[in-house]
Enzyme design. Structure first.
Site, PDB file in Angstrom:
ATOM      1  N   TYR A  22     -23.862  17.735  -7.205  1.00  0.00           N
ATOM      2  CA  TYR A  22     -23.479  19.148  -7.149  1.00  0.00           C
ATOM      3  C   TYR A  22     -24.602  20.091  -6.710  1.00  0.00           C
ATOM      4  O   TYR A  22     -24.364  21.285  -6.567  1.00  0.00           O
ATOM      5  CB  TYR A  22     -22.951  19.586  -8.523  1.00  0.00           C
ATOM      6  CG  TYR A  22     -21.722  18.816  -8.962  1.00  0.00           C
ATOM      7  CD1 TYR A  22     -20.509  19.002  -8.301  1.00  0.00           C
ATOM      8  CD2 TYR A  22     -21.776  17.896 -10.006  1.00  0.00           C
ATOM      9  CE1 TYR A  22     -19.381  18.300  -8.685  1.00  0.00           C
ATOM     10  CE2 TYR A  22     -20.646  17.187 -10.403  1.00  0.00           C
ATOM     11  CZ  TYR A  22     -19.456  17.389  -9.733  1.00  0.00           C
ATOM     12  OH  TYR A  22     -18.331  16.695 -10.111  1.00  0.00           O
ATOM     13  N   ASN A  73     -12.060  26.784  -8.621  1.00  0.00           N
ATOM     14  CA  ASN A  73     -12.607  25.440  -8.778  1.00  0.00           C
ATOM     15  C   ASN A  73     -12.111  24.944 -10.121  1.00  0.00           C
ATOM     16  O   ASN A  73     -12.656  25.306 -11.163  1.00  0.00           O
ATOM     17  CB  ASN A  73     -14.135  25.426  -8.725  1.00  0.00           C
ATOM     18  CG  ASN A  73     -14.665  23.993  -8.732  1.00  0.00           C
ATOM     19  OD1 ASN A  73     -13.944  23.067  -9.114  1.00  0.00           O
ATOM     20  ND2 ASN A  73     -15.912  23.808  -8.335  1.00  0.00           N
ATOM     21  N   HIS A  79      -7.380  17.167 -11.521  1.00  0.00           N
ATOM     22  CA  HIS A  79      -6.786  15.835 -11.499  1.00  0.00           C
ATOM     23  C   HIS A  79      -5.881  15.559 -12.702  1.00  0.00           C
ATOM     24  O   HIS A  79      -5.346  14.463 -12.820  1.00  0.00           O
ATOM     25  CB  HIS A  79      -7.906  14.779 -11.456  1.00  0.00           C
ATOM     26  CG  HIS A  79      -9.045  15.178 -10.567  1.00  0.00           C
ATOM     27  ND1 HIS A  79      -8.904  15.307  -9.208  1.00  0.00           N
ATOM     28  CD2 HIS A  79     -10.336  15.527 -10.838  1.00  0.00           C
ATOM     29  CE1 HIS A  79     -10.064  15.699  -8.684  1.00  0.00           C
ATOM     30  NE2 HIS A  79     -10.943  15.835  -9.654  1.00  0.00           N
ATOM     31  N   ASP A  86       1.266  24.785 -12.448  1.00  0.00           N
ATOM     32  CA  ASP A  86       2.435  25.645 -12.642  1.00  0.00           C
ATOM     33  C   ASP A  86       2.022  27.117 -12.645  1.00  0.00           C
ATOM     34  O   ASP A  86       2.713  27.955 -12.079  1.00  0.00           O
ATOM     35  CB  ASP A  86       3.154  25.293 -13.950  1.00  0.00           C
ATOM     36  CG  ASP A  86       3.906  23.968 -13.863  1.00  0.00           C
ATOM     37  OD1 ASP A  86       4.085  23.450 -12.742  1.00  0.00           O
ATOM     38  OD2 ASP A  86       4.324  23.455 -14.923  1.00  0.00           O
ATOM     39  N   HIS A  99     -13.895  22.782  -4.134  1.00  0.00           N
ATOM     40  CA  HIS A  99     -14.696  21.754  -4.789  1.00  0.00           C
ATOM     41  C   HIS A  99     -16.066  21.729  -4.137  1.00  0.00           C
ATOM     42  O   HIS A  99     -16.160  21.681  -2.901  1.00  0.00           O
ATOM     43  CB  HIS A  99     -14.034  20.380  -4.683  1.00  0.00           C
ATOM     44  CG  HIS A  99     -12.669  20.364  -5.288  1.00  0.00           C
ATOM     45  ND1 HIS A  99     -12.475  20.348  -6.655  1.00  0.00           N
ATOM     46  CD2 HIS A  99     -11.442  20.425  -4.721  1.00  0.00           C
ATOM     47  CE1 HIS A  99     -11.171  20.382  -6.900  1.00  0.00           C
ATOM     48  NE2 HIS A  99     -10.522  20.430  -5.750  1.00  0.00           N
ATOM     49  N   VAL A 100     -17.088  21.738  -4.954  1.00  0.00           N
ATOM     50  CA  VAL A 100     -18.460  21.696  -4.443  1.00  0.00           C
ATOM     51  C   VAL A 100     -18.697  20.354  -3.757  1.00  0.00           C
ATOM     52  O   VAL A 100     -19.275  20.281  -2.669  1.00  0.00           O
ATOM     53  CB  VAL A 100     -19.460  21.910  -5.610  1.00  0.00           C
ATOM     54  CG1 VAL A 100     -20.890  21.725  -5.146  1.00  0.00           C
ATOM     55  CG2 VAL A 100     -19.257  23.295  -6.236  1.00  0.00           C
ATOM     56  N   SER A 101     -18.235  19.290  -4.402  1.00  0.00           N
ATOM     57  CA  SER A 101     -18.437  17.943  -3.852  1.00  0.00           C
ATOM     58  C   SER A 101     -17.248  17.543  -2.984  1.00  0.00           C
ATOM     59  O   SER A 101     -16.172  18.150  -3.057  1.00  0.00           O
ATOM     60  CB  SER A 101     -18.588  16.939  -5.004  1.00  0.00           C
ATOM     61  OG  SER A 101     -17.366  16.825  -5.727  1.00  0.00           O
ATOM     62  N   ARG A 110     -10.267  11.155  -8.116  1.00  0.00           N
ATOM     63  CA  ARG A 110     -10.557  12.514  -7.650  1.00  0.00           C
ATOM     64  C   ARG A 110      -9.781  12.863  -6.381  1.00  0.00           C
ATOM     65  O   ARG A 110      -9.801  13.984  -5.918  1.00  0.00           O
ATOM     66  CB  ARG A 110     -12.055  12.697  -7.416  1.00  0.00           C
ATOM     67  CG  ARG A 110     -12.854  12.645  -8.672  1.00  0.00           C
ATOM     68  CD  ARG A 110     -14.309  13.025  -8.437  1.00  0.00           C
ATOM     69  NE  ARG A 110     -15.139  12.430  -9.475  1.00  0.00           N
ATOM     70  CZ  ARG A 110     -15.350  12.972 -10.677  1.00  0.00           C
ATOM     71  NH1 ARG A 110     -14.835  14.132 -10.978  1.00  0.00           N
ATOM     72  NH2 ARG A 110     -16.105  12.360 -11.565  1.00  0.00           N
TER      73      ARG A 110
HETATM   74  O1  LIG Z   1     -15.826  19.157 -12.327  1.00  0.00           O
HETATM   75  C1  LIG Z   1     -15.626  18.745 -11.186  1.00  0.00           C
HETATM   76  C2  LIG Z   1     -16.158  19.502 -10.058  1.00  0.00           C
HETATM   77  C3  LIG Z   1     -15.352  19.435  -8.769  1.00  0.00           C
HETATM   78  O2  LIG Z   1     -14.244  20.301  -8.853  1.00  0.00           O
HETATM   79  C4  LIG Z   1     -16.274  19.916  -7.633  1.00  0.00           C
HETATM   80  O3  LIG Z   1     -16.564  21.109  -7.608  1.00  0.00           O
HETATM   81  O4  LIG Z   1     -16.700  19.121  -6.789  1.00  0.00           O
HETATM   82  C5  LIG Z   1     -14.839  18.008  -8.521  1.00  0.00           C
HETATM   83  C6  LIG Z   1     -14.056  17.485  -9.711  1.00  0.00           C
HETATM   84  O5  LIG Z   1     -13.591  16.171  -9.452  1.00  0.00           O
HETATM   85  C7  LIG Z   1     -14.943  17.460 -10.937  1.00  0.00           C
HETATM   86  O6  LIG Z   1     -14.195  17.054 -12.060  1.00  0.00           O
END
Ligand SMILES: O=C1C[C@@](O)(C(=O)O)C[C@@H](O)[C@@H]1O
Length: 146
Positions: A22, A73, A79, A86, A99-101, A110
């Protein structure tokens, strides 16, 4: 109109948490960058983080009622949470899932997001820069009725 940047569980740990995944930028750093961008774009941006799902649901409900666009985010709730999906389905002013990653380059679990089907679009894997891109996108739609 406020562009809300809502962050779910463990994102308060950004900067310390798995830096190899991250990065080392904190959420406070992200907020600082977003406030500078907001001033430049002439919009209002508010960043929040919670580890409590009921609090997040309340924020999403309020955004739906106010007609505010949202960058979300959802962290791990991405997941797991039908309830968050909803709530997000009610948003009408734009929803960017962030998502950062790169969630598609990681564990299989994921790869599935409950939120994606009700999002306007998704940004994943661009690091914290994704937040700025998401805000730019939503700011560009303001007042266009899109
Ligand atoms: O908490 C996170 C961070 C996330 O949302 C991301 O920002 O990449 C990716 C998710 O899978 C993970 O549970």
């Amino acid at each position: 109109m406020t562009i809300l940047v809502l962050n779910g569980p463990n994102l308060g740990r950004l900067g310390k948490r798995q830096p190899e995944v991250y990065g080392t930028t904190t959420l406070a750093d992200v907020d600082e960058r977003l406030q500078a961008l907001a001033a430049q774009l002439g919009v209002t941006v508010e960043l929040r983080q919670t580890d409590a799902e009921h609090e997040m649901l309340g924020w999403v409900h309020a955004a739906a009622d106010a007609g505010d666009p949202v960058v979300l985010n959802p962290g791990g709730w991405t997941h797991t949470s039908v309830a968050l999906r909803d709530a997000c389905a009610e948003l009408r002013a734009g929803l960017v899932e962030l998502h950062v990653s790169n969630v598609h380059a990681r564990e299989d679990f994921r790869r599935h997001s409950y939120v994606t089907p009700v999002a306007t679009g998704v940004i994943a894997g661009l690091g914290v820069e994704g937040y700025e891109l998401a805000v730019r996108f939503l700011a560009s739609r303001v007042g266009t009725g899109a």
